[in-house]
Structures are given as structure tokens and as C-alpha cells.
Design an enzyme around this catalytic site. Structure first.
Site, PDB file in Angstrom:
ATOM      1  N   GLU A 167      60.976 115.287 116.289  1.00 45.63           N
ATOM      2  CA  GLU A 167      60.767 116.720 116.811  1.00 45.63           C
ATOM      3  C   GLU A 167      59.236 116.696 117.312  1.00 45.63           C
ATOM      4  O   GLU A 167      58.199 116.250 116.413  1.00 45.63           O
ATOM      5  CB  GLU A 167      60.778 117.639 115.551  1.00 45.63           C
ATOM      6  CG  GLU A 167      60.637 119.180 115.977  1.00 45.63           C
ATOM      7  CD  GLU A 167      61.388 120.214 115.254  1.00 45.63           C
ATOM      8  OE1 GLU A 167      62.315 119.892 114.550  1.00 45.63           O
ATOM      9  OE2 GLU A 167      60.982 121.554 115.658  1.00 45.63           O
ATOM     10  N   GLU A 206      46.649 121.354 107.277  1.00 47.26           N
ATOM     11  CA  GLU A 206      47.432 120.751 108.138  1.00 47.26           C
ATOM     12  C   GLU A 206      47.110 121.010 109.749  1.00 47.26           C
ATOM     13  O   GLU A 206      47.054 121.948 110.197  1.00 47.26           O
ATOM     14  CB  GLU A 206      48.920 121.423 108.175  1.00 47.26           C
ATOM     15  CG  GLU A 206      50.110 120.991 108.692  1.00 47.26           C
ATOM     16  CD  GLU A 206      51.494 121.319 108.835  1.00 47.26           C
ATOM     17  OE1 GLU A 206      51.842 121.910 107.707  1.00 47.26           O
ATOM     18  OE2 GLU A 206      52.183 121.336 109.773  1.00 47.26           O
ATOM     19  N   GLU A 261      51.199 118.448 120.610  1.00 47.71           N
ATOM     20  CA  GLU A 261      52.536 119.634 120.969  1.00 47.71           C
ATOM     21  C   GLU A 261      52.067 120.209 122.082  1.00 47.71           C
ATOM     22  O   GLU A 261      52.465 120.761 123.150  1.00 47.71           O
ATOM     23  CB  GLU A 261      53.035 120.209 119.851  1.00 47.71           C
ATOM     24  CG  GLU A 261      54.119 121.074 120.087  1.00 47.71           C
ATOM     25  CD  GLU A 261      54.688 122.103 119.119  1.00 47.71           C
ATOM     26  OE1 GLU A 261      54.511 121.745 117.823  1.00 47.71           O
ATOM     27  OE2 GLU A 261      55.622 122.910 119.350  1.00 47.71           O
ATOM     28  N   ASN A 311      62.044 120.065 108.965  1.00 44.75           N
ATOM     29  CA  ASN A 311      63.490 120.741 109.376  1.00 44.75           C
ATOM     30  C   ASN A 311      64.346 119.885 108.808  1.00 44.75           C
ATOM     31  O   ASN A 311      64.884 118.869 109.572  1.00 44.75           O
ATOM     32  CB  ASN A 311      63.580 121.205 110.787  1.00 44.75           C
ATOM     33  CG  ASN A 311      62.592 122.159 111.332  1.00 44.75           C
ATOM     34  OD1 ASN A 311      62.200 123.214 110.523  1.00 44.75           O
ATOM     35  ND2 ASN A 311      62.087 122.113 112.461  1.00 44.75           N
ATOM     36  N   GLU A 349      61.609 129.779 110.626  1.00 44.12           N
ATOM     37  CA  GLU A 349      62.286 129.292 111.638  1.00 44.12           C
ATOM     38  C   GLU A 349      63.814 128.579 111.335  1.00 44.12           C
ATOM     39  O   GLU A 349      64.019 127.805 111.650  1.00 44.12           O
ATOM     40  CB  GLU A 349      61.498 128.179 112.391  1.00 44.12           C
ATOM     41  CG  GLU A 349      60.009 128.641 113.054  1.00 44.12           C
ATOM     42  CD  GLU A 349      59.470 127.638 113.602  1.00 44.12           C
ATOM     43  OE1 GLU A 349      59.617 126.383 113.317  1.00 44.12           O
ATOM     44  OE2 GLU A 349      58.455 128.033 114.322  1.00 44.12           O
ATOM     45  N   LYS A 388      48.355 125.683 107.929  1.00 48.68           N
ATOM     46  CA  LYS A 388      48.032 125.030 109.391  1.00 48.68           C
ATOM     47  C   LYS A 388      46.602 125.533 109.424  1.00 48.68           C
ATOM     48  O   LYS A 388      46.201 126.561 109.149  1.00 48.68           O
ATOM     49  CB  LYS A 388      49.056 125.784 110.351  1.00 48.68           C
ATOM     50  CG  LYS A 388      50.346 125.141 110.262  1.00 48.68           C
ATOM     51  CD  LYS A 388      51.032 125.368 111.624  1.00 48.68           C
ATOM     52  CE  LYS A 388      52.402 124.699 111.656  1.00 48.68           C
ATOM     53  NZ  LYS A 388      53.449 124.734 112.751  1.00 48.68           N
ATOM     54  N   GLU A 407      41.151 122.501 127.089  1.00 53.75           N
ATOM     55  CA  GLU A 407      40.896 124.279 126.699  1.00 53.75           C
ATOM     56  C   GLU A 407      40.531 124.572 128.101  1.00 53.75           C
ATOM     57  O   GLU A 407      41.256 126.114 128.162  1.00 53.75           O
ATOM     58  CB  GLU A 407      39.918 124.176 125.607  1.00 53.75           C
ATOM     59  CG  GLU A 407      39.689 125.767 125.330  1.00 53.75           C
ATOM     60  CD  GLU A 407      38.713 126.006 124.270  1.00 53.75           C
ATOM     61  OE1 GLU A 407      37.687 125.008 124.233  1.00 53.75           O
ATOM     62  OE2 GLU A 407      38.636 127.209 123.778  1.00 53.75           O
ATOM     63  N   TRP A 449      59.217 135.313 119.574  1.00 51.76           N
ATOM     64  CA  TRP A 449      58.580 134.527 118.885  1.00 51.76           C
ATOM     65  C   TRP A 449      57.146 135.074 118.360  1.00 51.76           C
ATOM     66  O   TRP A 449      56.390 134.213 117.734  1.00 51.76           O
ATOM     67  CB  TRP A 449      58.342 133.200 119.724  1.00 51.76           C
ATOM     68  CG  TRP A 449      59.309 132.265 120.043  1.00 51.76           C
ATOM     69  CD1 TRP A 449      60.459 132.480 120.805  1.00 51.76           C
ATOM     70  CD2 TRP A 449      59.959 131.535 118.804  1.00 51.76           C
ATOM     71  NE1 TRP A 449      61.278 131.696 120.664  1.00 51.76           N
ATOM     72  CE2 TRP A 449      61.147 131.004 119.192  1.00 51.76           C
ATOM     73  CE3 TRP A 449      59.695 131.065 117.460  1.00 51.76           C
ATOM     74  CZ2 TRP A 449      62.159 130.110 118.532  1.00 51.76           C
ATOM     75  CZ3 TRP A 449      60.652 129.977 116.858  1.00 51.76           C
ATOM     76  CH2 TRP A 449      61.872 129.667 117.527  1.00 51.76           C
ATOM     77  N   ASP A 477      49.857 128.688 115.615  1.00 49.90           N
ATOM     78  CA  ASP A 477      50.613 127.278 115.649  1.00 49.90           C
ATOM     79  C   ASP A 477      50.017 126.051 116.506  1.00 49.90           C
ATOM     80  O   ASP A 477      50.462 126.087 117.529  1.00 49.90           O
ATOM     81  CB  ASP A 477      51.958 127.854 116.190  1.00 49.90           C
ATOM     82  CG  ASP A 477      52.844 126.590 116.196  1.00 49.90           C
ATOM     83  OD1 ASP A 477      52.526 125.557 115.174  1.00 49.90           O
ATOM     84  OD2 ASP A 477      53.930 126.528 116.552  1.00 49.90           O
TER      85      ASP A 477
HETATM   86  O1  GCW Z   1      55.150 124.561 116.409  1.00 49.69           O
HETATM   87  C1  GCW Z   1      56.195 124.655 115.597  1.00 49.69           C
HETATM   88  C2  GCW Z   1      57.115 123.674 116.417  1.00 49.69           C
HETATM   89  C3  GCW Z   1      58.297 123.229 115.795  1.00 49.69           C
HETATM   90  C4  GCW Z   1      57.902 122.654 114.121  1.00 49.69           C
HETATM   91  C5  GCW Z   1      57.189 124.173 113.553  1.00 49.69           C
HETATM   92  C6  GCW Z   1      56.712 123.577 112.191  1.00 49.69           C
HETATM   93  C7  GCW Z   1      59.036 121.320 112.903  1.00 49.69           C
HETATM   94  O2  GCW Z   1      57.326 124.070 117.905  1.00 49.69           O
HETATM   95  O3  GCW Z   1      59.049 122.204 116.396  1.00 49.69           O
HETATM   96  O4  GCW Z   1      59.106 122.549 113.324  1.00 49.69           O
HETATM   97  O5  GCW Z   1      56.088 124.337 114.341  1.00 49.69           O
HETATM   98  O6  GCW Z   1      55.607 123.599 112.051  1.00 49.69           O
HETATM   99  O7  GCW Z   1      57.426 123.802 111.123  1.00 49.69           O
END
Ligand code: GCW
Length: 646
Positions: A125, A352, A358, A167, A251, A325, A479, A509, A330
């Protein structure tokens, strides 16, 4: 096949690779280094004595390297730290450092981990470096690469790795069952032999499938007993396991909320079950409503982690760490630091990061993230009720602020089975850098880049200078040509690659920018969602007012008119145009610096990076033109400098 990156073996005098199991006090090893790469001096047959010390100052993981007579001595209190010391010794040689001077180093961050989001079908993922090298065809893979990987982690001081995706689905649910437990045990033993603890992710709802239990309620006696028995079973087979990482109530993942229980009740149930075995539970705080109605203006996803967790301070078991995080949303290219780091004095916290790129170019764009991570770690979060005068994020996650031992730094990893491990050769600087940074956060981003370049590409001064420049330019460039001023999320939904300004605007979202023809940005101060109020003073006041909010976060915190004048003296709209032109221009400069290195770096690496730059050159222009045109069409305000807008 795969590249070796920055490593060499520690080989004893019989030619055997030395691991955790091979160390005895007084063991003499000869370091046979350095075979490959062009410009390096070969140093072989250095006599090194590994000594188990009893030196409180070195604690569990520190080492001392010193010259003693005609040989060298590496001292540490245990085998794991001797491994770190041995690798450090090798890298000092390769970096041409004076090895006759004594070196004494103790890692600053207690936990230094990588999180794999690898699935057992071989996919990853958000993976951008090929497929998984840990799993294939719903089975565990153990081969040479496993050993190389464990060594690679140890060589930069990582001490933990989570092998599977948070996940947890399909076959991965069986990692804790008979189907895989023997292989899990083998894998864990390999990591352990290099001083790296292995962790796994578990499915919180696992006991539901047991007809005798049928529930995952953390307060239900049957559920509690089920997990206790399960942990007994796991540790009987995998005594070296570090513990588990859990994504719950997020999620679509199951969790304690289903039963009206708190996150602490959920985490503690597992914490208590694993405690007799010395294991720990890493509990993620990435809990939010991912089914939001975009018309709903009262819900703010950025608030969620703090709202769910801050009132639980002091309620978590001492072997539970909450994993937060770096930012409240995110892993965007720019976010404020999560306010949770300032709010949990009686809770173990781990930060984290994500080195899987990503949202920062997916390892097709170069984006050296260490400068960003350093900024986050050194940020003064004014942590409340501190027990020392260090109130920074670094203080909190390394145990300085609250004098706790279970805390640390981790990142979602960027590795896969690509030949060069990280897809983009230069992305390996993030893998190396995070490990070094967690070990020694006082290192500068340039120091870390320089080390990595010399160990991996070449120690030719031109290579070091040009690649350092490229790396240091890369995050600011990304950026500049992507979403502006902290607003984030102008990416294609689902794959998160490339510009799509309204891609997330009318979705579930919770990630909106609300651009109109007059204004852009979200009101997150007291007149809006109140998110700014989650920070301790003086930060809450700073973020309350656009006049004191730093430019780079203005649109994260405030809805502003396009002619609002930033601290830079530019209007919002002119900043957007300028930054996007500059960002794309920076890529031209970075590519130019790379092209000068033909013949000075290994040919295959030169070609691979050149190919990625070809893509980044056109893709950054695409970003530039899509974002600039989007705002031009909204506002019809021309660029002061008359450049092309479409
Ligand atoms: O940023 C999102 C990602 C998901 C990820 C989730 C998470 C593993 O798009 O793919 O799932 O965060 O951090 O759990």
C-alpha cells in the site's frame, strides 16, 4: 538481484559474517572492507576487539570505539549495540574519518522504527519501489534479501521494523496463527540477529471470528482471555517479537468505538495481554471520520486525533505507545505539527513520519525529507507540564520532556523489491537519513546527505557537492510547485499522484480548500473550526491570527482573499504564481546538477536517476500549469510578471 547500498559485512577471522549470535566478549574480528565502489581505499584485516562492557553511560544501545595498541576496540553493554558499533566503525572508515580518535555514541531516540505497509499478496500500500520482499503469494518470503535488509537497518541504527500493513486483511490475519507462526518466528529471529526487533500489525476484530467469543469488546472477559491466550501462543513461538502496531477505528478498520469503548480501553486490553511477555503495543492516533459530508462545515478532520485522544492522557498502560502522525491530517508536503505532541504528559508518544513519498512525488520526484523532519522535531510545541526545559517535539518523543523510556521515531518505509530498494536511487537518502536522524538528531540535513552520498554514490567532491545541493533543494521545490501555503490535497484522489485541484473538494474525506473567486483556505481559528485552540500557548494565539501565522501555513489556518499580503510582501495569488514558476525552475537546476555527474557516479545509477528527472521535469511543469491556471481561472488576476497562464 538488488543493490547493496551503503553496507559491508562485519566478517570474523574465519570469514563468517558476524551477527548478534556471533559475539563473545573479547571476540576478535577482522573487518574485511571495502570491496566495491570506485574511489575508495581498500582497508582489510583491521583487527578489532569486540568487548562487552559494563558502562552505565552507554546504556543499552550505545557504543564506544577506540584505538587500543595496534588494534581497535568496540565496547558496548550488549550484542545489539556491538553490532551498531561495528557498522559505525565501518562507515567511519568509508567516510575517511579519523578512526584513531575515540568515538562514543548513544542513540537519542529509544525506538527507531520502520513501518511496512506490505500486503501478503506481494503488493505494498503506497509502495513505489516495486513489490514486497517480505511477502509473496500469501506467504512469507525468507531469502538473502531478508538478511541484507536486516543488516541494512542495523547499519544505520534502526532497532525496530513492523513487517505488515496496518490495514490487516486476508492472509495477514493469520500471521498470528498456526498457518504462519513458524515462518514468523524465523523472520523475527533474522531481524533479532541484527539487533532489530520485529513487530506485526494485528486485526483488532480477530476474536469475532472465534464462535466461542464472537466479539471484540475490550471489556468483555471472553475477549480479554482470548487475547491473553493468543499472546501466550505467539510468544511461545516467537520469543523475539517486539509487539504489535494497531490501526483501529480508522478508514474502515474495526476498533473499540464499535462497543462504545475508548481508544485507551482498546489499547490497554492488548497492552495487558502482551505485558507478561515484555511486548509493547503501538496504537495509532489516525482516527477520524472518513465518511464526512462535504457540506458539513462543523467537522474538521484536523481536529480528530486530538479530540479523541487528549482527554485520555494518563489512562494508557505503561507498555502502550500512541503513534501520532507528524501533522494533524495526513503526510502532506506541509502541515502544522500535530498538537497532540504538546498535550499528553502522562502518555508514551511516538512520531510517525512517511518516507514512502505518497504525497511528495512517489519516488518518481526527488524529495529529500530530512530537512522537513528536522523542522518538525525541533519545533517547540510548548509541551504542557514538562519535567525538563525541553518542550520540543523531539523532547517529547525521545523521553527528555517527560522522562519516559518508551517513545520514539518511526516512518512508513519506502522500500520494495526494486533493484535499488527505493525506486528512485536518491530516495535511499530518506531511508538512511531517518535512521541516522533518530540515532543522532543533532546531525544536520547536509551532514546526513553528505554521509549517505559518500557511502553510496561516491566521495568525489563534485558528486558530494552536487547531490547535496539537489537533495537540499528538493523538498522546498516540491512544496513550491504543488499545493500552496499549507493547503494540501490538490492531488488525484485514490492514487494521490499529480495535480487535481478539486479532486477531493466534494468528497467524503474531510480534505477541502474551499477556493472561490474571492478567497481560499480554511478558517481553523476560533471563528472557524477552533482547531488552532488545540495548541498550547503561545501557539494557539499565533495560529489564531493570519498576521502572526507563518506564511507557509496561512491557508491551512485561514480563509484569505487573494490580495491578502503575506509576510513575504507578496499577495496570496502572486505567491502562488511565483512559487509554481520557481518550483518548476528548481527542477531544471537539479537536473542540470545531476547531468554534470555523468561518469562520476555508477553508470546504472546515473541512468536511472536521469530517467526519473526526465519525468519530474515535465511533471513539475504540469503541476505548475494546472495549479496556476486553476487559480487564474478562479480569480482572473493576471501574473504581475506576465508569464503564461492558461
Ligand atoms: O494516507 C493514508 C493512506 C492510506 C493509509 C492511511 C493510514 C495504510 O492513503 O493508504 O492506509 O493513510 O495511515 O493508515
Amino acid at each position: 538481484m538488488f543493490a547493496k547500498l551503503w553496507l559491508d559485512d562485519v566478517v570474523d577471522n574465519n570469514g563468517t559474517v558476524v551477527t548478534n549470535n556471533g559475539f563473545d566478549t573479547g571476540n576478535v574480528v577482522y573487518i574485511n572492507t571495502v570491496k566495491e565502489l570506485t574511489t575508495r581505499k581498500a582497508v582489510s584485516g583491521l583487527k578489532v576487539v569486540l568487548t562487552k562492557a559494563s558502562d552505565a553511560g552507554l546504556s543499552d544501545e550505545g557504543y564506544e570505539i577506540k584505538k587500543s595498541g595496534d588494534s581497535y576496540e568496540i565496547l558496548a553493554n550488549n550484542e545489539r549495540a556491538l553490532i551498531y558499533g561495528a557498522f559505525r566503525f565501518i562507515s567511519l572508515i568509508r567516510l575517511n574519518k579519523d578512526i584513531t580518535a575515540a568515538v562514543r555514541e548513544v542513540p537519542v531516540s529509544p525506538l527507531r522504527m520502520l513501518n511496512h505497509w506490505d500486503n501478503m499478496d506481494n503488493s505494498i500500500e503506497r509502495g513505489y519501489s516495486g513489490e514486497s520482499f517480505l511477502f509473496k503469494d500469501n506467504d512469507i518470503v525468507i531469502d538473502d534479501r531478508t538478511v541484507y535488509y536486516a543488516r541494512l537497518l542495523a547499519s544505520v541504527g534502526y532497532n525496530g521494523v513492523v513487517i505488515n500493513n496496518v490495514n490487516v486483511k486476508d492472509a495477514a490475519c493469520d500471521l498470528i496463527n498456526e498457518r504462519f507462526i513458524e515462518k514468523v518466528s524465523k523472520l523475527s529471529a533474522i531481524f533479532d540477529s541484527y539487533g532489530v526487533k520485529m513487530y506485526m500489525c494485528l486485526n483488532y476484530a480477530a476474536p469475532i471470528d472465534d464462535p466461542e467469543v464472537g466479539s471484540a469488546d475490550p471489556l468483555d472477559e471472553k475477549v480479554i482471555k482470548w487475547w491473553e491466550k493468543k499472546m501466550d501462543y505467539i510468544y511461545e513461538h516467537v520469543p523475539t517479537l517486539g509487539g504489535f502496531l494497531v490501526k483501529a477505528d480508522s478508514e474502515g478498520r474495526p476498533g473499540p468505538f464499535t462497543y462504545g469503548r475508548t481508544q485507551a480501553e482498546g489499547a490497554n486490553m492488548l497492552g495487558r495481554a502482551i505485558k507478561p511477555h515484555g511486548g509493547i503495543i503501538l496504537w495509532r492516533c489516525f482516527v477520524y471520520n472518513c465518511r464526512q459530508d462535504w457540506r458539513d462545515t462543523s467537522t474538521d478532520r484536523a481536529r480528530a486525533a486530538y479530540d479523541y485522544f487528549n482527554t485520555l492522557d494518563g489512562e494508557f498502560e505503561d507498555n502502550v505507545i500512541i503513534q501520532v502522525k507528524n501533522g494533524p491530517v495526513d503526510f502532506q508536503v506541509r502541515e502544522p505539527v500535530s498538537p497532540l505532541f504538546g498535550a499528553m504528559p502522562r502518555t508514551n508518544e511516538m512520531i510517525e513520519f512517511q518516507i514512502a513519498q505518497e504525497y511528495t512525488g512517489q519516488q518518481r520526484h526527488v524529495c529529500y525529507l530530512i530537512p522537513w523532519f528536522k523542522e518538525v522535531l525541533s519545533f517547540d510545541i510548548y509541551a504542557r507540564d514538562a519535567k525538563s526545559d525541553d518542550t520540543t517535539v523531539l523532547g517529547v518523543v525521545t523521553g527528555k520532556t517527560y522522562k519516559n523510556k518508551l517513545c520514539g521515531i518511526c516512518a512508513v518505509t519506502n522500500t520494495g523489491n526494486d533493484y535499488n530498494w527505493t525506486g528512485h536511487d536518491l530516495a535511499a537518502a530518506n531511508l538512511y537519513g531517518l535512521g541516522r536522524l533518530a540515532f543522532d538528531p543533532s546531525l544536520s540535513s547536509e551532514d546526513i546527505a553528505g554521509e549517505w552520498i559518500k557511502l553510496t554514490l561516491s566521495d568525489d567532491p563534485k558528486v558530494v557537492s552536487n547531490v547535496t545541493k539537489i537533495l537540499m533543494m528538493s523538498w522546498p521545490a516540491y512544496e513550491k510547485y504543488s499545493a500552496p501555503l499549507g493547503i494540501g490535497w490538490m492531488v488525484h484522489p485514490a492514487d494521490h499522484y499529480g495535480p487535481d485541484p478539486d479532486g477531493y473538494e466534494y468528497s467524503v474525506w474531510g480534505t477541502y480548500h474551499k477556493a472561490t473567486c474571492k478567497t481560499v483556505g480554511l478558517e481553523r481559528n476560533s471563528t472557524g473550526t477552533g482547531y488552532a485552540g488545540q495548541y498550547n500557548k503561545p501557539l494557539c494565539d499565533i495560529y489564531e491570527d493570519p498576521a502572526t501565522t507563518p506564511d507557509e501555513l496561512e491557508l491551512f489556518f485561514h480563509k484569505l482573499p487573494y490580495d491578502y499580503v503575506l509576510k513575504s510582501g507578496k499577495t496570496v495569488i502572486q505567491h502562488i504564481y511565483d512559487a509554481h514558476f520557481e518550483g518548476a525552475e528548481d527542477v531544471v537546476v537539479m537536473n542540470g546538477l545531476w547531468q554534470e555527474l555523468k561518469g562520476l557516479v555508477p553508470d546504472d545509477a546515473f541512468e536511472r536517476v536521469t530517467k526519473r528527472f526526465e519525468h519530474q521535469l515535465s511533471h513539475s511543469e504540469y503541476w505548475r500549469d494546472v495549479i496556476n491556471s486553476y487559480f487564474y481561472r478562479k480569480t482572473l488576476i493576471p501574473d504581475e510578471k506576465g508569464r503564461a497562464l492558461y
